[in-house]
Design a protein around this motif. Sequence first.
Motif, PDB file in Angstrom:
ATOM      1  N   VAL A  38       0.705  -0.925   0.086  1.00 28.50           N
ATOM      2  CA  VAL A  38       0.147  -0.430   0.213  1.00 28.50           C
ATOM      3  C   VAL A  38       1.197   0.971  -0.158  1.00 28.50           C
ATOM      4  CG1 VAL A  38      -1.784   1.014   1.285  1.00 28.50           C
ATOM      5  CG2 VAL A  38      -1.920  -1.251   0.961  1.00 28.50           C
TER       6      VAL A  38
ATOM      7  N   SER B  60       0.685   3.870  -3.051  1.00 26.27           N
ATOM      8  CA  SER B  60       0.115   5.290  -2.384  1.00 26.27           C
ATOM      9  C   SER B  60       0.981   6.155  -2.862  1.00 26.27           C
ATOM     10  CB  SER B  60       0.539   5.315  -0.812  1.00 26.27           C
ATOM     11  OG  SER B  60      -0.620   4.493  -0.885  1.00 26.27           O
TER      12      SER B  60
ATOM     13  N   MET C 180       0.957   9.249  -5.794  1.00 32.17           N
ATOM     14  CA  MET C 180       1.042  10.523  -5.746  1.00 32.17           C
ATOM     15  C   MET C 180       2.024  11.151  -6.863  1.00 32.17           C
ATOM     16  SD  MET C 180      -0.825  11.588  -2.892  1.00 32.17           S
ATOM     17  CE  MET C 180       0.674  13.141  -1.791  1.00 32.17           C
TER      18      MET C 180
ATOM     19  N   ILE D 177       3.838  10.648   3.130  1.00 26.44           N
ATOM     20  CA  ILE D 177       2.700  11.094   2.302  1.00 26.44           C
ATOM     21  C   ILE D 177       2.233  12.687   2.615  1.00 26.44           C
ATOM     22  CG2 ILE D 177       0.109  11.103   1.275  1.00 26.44           C
ATOM     23  CD1 ILE D 177       0.086   7.993   1.960  1.00 26.44           C
TER      24      ILE D 177
END
Length: 417
Positions: free
Chosen positions: A192, A196, A200, A398
């Motif tokens: 994950v 991710s 992004m 993130i």
Amino acid sequence: MPDFSWRAATASGKVEEGRLSAASAAAALKQLRGQGLTPLNIDDAQGAGAPAGARAVNAVIGFAQPKVRQAKGPVSAPDVLAITSELAIMLRAGLALDNALRVLIDMSHKPSVATLMQGILDSVKGGTPLSRALAQHRELFGDFYINMVRSGEASGQMSAVLDRLVEHMERQRALRDNVISATIYPAILLAVAVLSLIAMLGFVVPQFEKLFTDMGDALPMPTRLVMGLGQAFTRYGLFMGVVAVGGSMLLMRWLRSPSGRQWWQTLVLRLPLMGPLALKYQLTLFSRSMGTLLGNGVPMLTALHIATETVGNVVLQKALARVAPIVKEGGRVVQALYATGIFEPLAINLIRVGEETGRIGPMMLELANILNREVETGIKRLLTLVEPVLILVLGALIAAIIVSILLGILSINDLAV
């Protein structure tokens, strides 16, 4: 529906008889197996009116096999476990070895298993002992299994030995399953995190590229860095993906080589948290194998050689391989194991007590149980640490991308003022 009389063995080896109603002999057999019974004989309750298929099969081996969808693939470890368990039940129920093997052939739902058992049956019918028949398939059964069966033949307690084999294999499988299950959730979190970051950098960051194009060096350093990563990913993402996959394949290929395997397994043993856990896992395999072999009358040197081969780490295997020569020259087992430097004081003391009292086999099994519990506890503790660390790292990466974009937007507002 016709009635069928049946004779079957329970898991404990007790033979039971009874009657049941079913549409056919195959359906009756399915009902019995669904109740956890191993069918030995099934016949029409009226005797002469038995279906032709049931009569034909019962005349040879004592039961009829239902037509079920056959599984494909080679013989696997779960297949060997099932064969061993069912053979132990039938021998305990008093069935002769050749008849028990015939039953296994007709009970098998895999062509590969049926072929394997037919070859073993042919060898046994030709006068070959079961252990030698199994030795023709050494890559599948292994030295541990074959020597256990040989000890059962020598002692005349084949069903009891097979029961111990089943217990041993189930414990080994449970331990491996616990280790594999423990890695699933961290692996999902890692996947994950990677996906991710790809999303992004590949889709979100490029949306702001036009907004920041005219600002040049006026952008804050974090924003320029993130924009540069986004551009590189957009332009060369496919190339980087191919390189990553190719590099991973080459790395895995090298890790499967002797030098790569030794390097990786040495590294694992040196890791702060994973190393002691990996060591205890391998010593659990060694202790349980050795204890089981010694408990069934296998000689000490043979047990040491076979137990050493069950260890998957080549570094530990080399250390344990030095034990048998020391014992052969007259040294004590506890001294030889202590010289390896891989056993903790508790293990050494247990082995010393076992050697002094003549119960080294049971002590090795007790050591295996202790190590097994420590491995399970260590896995749980490691997971409680790894899971939040992965979540925090993912969140931090993130958040860093989002903050970098926000810094760029704020700098635009400052220039506008």
